[in-house]
Scaffold this active site. Sequence first.
Site, PDB file in Angstrom:
ATOM      1  CG  ASP A  14      19.884 -15.270  20.162  1.00 46.68           C
ATOM      2  OD1 ASP A  14      19.767 -14.443  19.243  1.00 46.68           O
ATOM      3  OD2 ASP A  14      20.902 -15.359  20.872  1.00 46.68           O
ATOM      4  CG  ASP A 108      19.358 -10.786  17.190  1.00 53.16           C
ATOM      5  OD1 ASP A 108      19.084  -9.868  17.976  1.00 53.16           O
ATOM      6  OD2 ASP A 108      20.477 -11.324  17.148  1.00 53.16           O
ATOM      7  CD  GLU A 109      18.740 -11.252  22.646  1.00 49.68           C
ATOM      8  OE1 GLU A 109      18.668 -12.252  23.402  1.00 49.68           O
ATOM      9  OE2 GLU A 109      19.692 -10.453  22.660  1.00 49.68           O
TER      10      GLU A 109
END
Length: 443
Positions: A14, A108-109
């Site tokens: 993350d 983003d993850e």
Amino acid sequence: MAAVRSEPSVLHLDLDAFFAAVEQRDKPSLRGKPVVVGGIGPRGVVATASYEARAFGIGSAMPATQARALCPNAAFLGGRFEAYRAVSEIVMGLLRELSPAVEPLSLDEAFADLAVTDSGWDVERVRTVAADLKAAVHDATGLTASVGAGTSKLIAKIASDLDKPDGLVVVEPGTELDLLHPMPVRKLWTVGPATAERLRRAGVHTVADLAAVDETELVGLLGQAHGKLLARLSRGEDDRPVSPHRESKSVSVEDTFERDVVERALLTENCDRMAATVSRRLRAASLSGRTVTVKIRRHDFQSHTRSTTLPGPTDDARTIAATARRLLAEIDTSDGIRLLGVGVSGLVDWAQEDLFAEDADDEVPEPAPEPAEPAVRRWTPGQDVRHAVHGDGWVQGSGVGRVTVRFETRWTPPGRIRTFAIDDPDLTERPAVVPESGAAGAG
């Protein structure tokens, strides 16, 4: 607890305060200062706050007006999705160097399954690989990432949030319940505010409380599927695979009209209604999706589709409707439409709000008025610009016919500020992503 796997070979990465971190990286004057990214209008919502802004109590999904009251001196910026996508592609590529089984959840993850190509993933080996991954992400993007690892996706995702920012937590096999049971039930996948409140009224506050409830009682409280799922998760039982190619699922609505429809207003009205229905179905299933598709069938029974992929998953009716409208506008409907459909695919289990929306209601937007002539140039805070004399910079703000620009880039020191007429012919937009060797200096 049912043994899902005996090694902590599921990773969850993350990127820390992702949108805000990209802005601070690319805008030297904002480093170490509070930055808020999201909808910047009076009804906007915070998408991401830098850690400096979080110290003032600002968080994701907070109304922008409340965030401004908490920290009026923060930099409030709109999103630059081109820049975020470029970083995301680099990070996902680094994950795929570790494993072919990478499941992105958003820009983003992502999850990665280390056990797909190798075995022998003890805690120390996983920790070493995760540390190397974090270093590679920082070298390639200038950003920090938090990584969690465990025997399941549930544990890995929770672990990545335990030591932010720049954290690394590997949960030893056999200790999952020690980690889970003291946590509030909101930490569990699929437990949103409504479910948490229902559980609270039943006296359930922690995961341990949840595990102590008879499964039959949970089914009666939450329904068959959700009740059984939470009973399993409360015991740490999560056998969901990391799916690099997720099952092709979608939620869609389509209507066949009694007559061929040519009226654009009527098609738009139906498009909005379908988007609202799709949104309700997504939320009922605790799903969100990244790809919006519009389907039409012409009077001659030929079918056509238009699709676009959003920066992150959404279940928001406004976002789906606005996107579907744009796609519909690309289709020639002058010969008449027999069928119209709106769908969302690329589904994920974690619903993410459309935090860049300017309206906090669930209603779809009203039709946009035709632009006045001549069109007024609009400049958004955070937008990348180039001036013919002063070089590259970004918009700090605009209003009353003026636009203020700070001339700096990722590769320069903090730059000077200059103000121009909003229609200055020497000031133009520039791409958010440029090669390092091509970065222009600030004036």
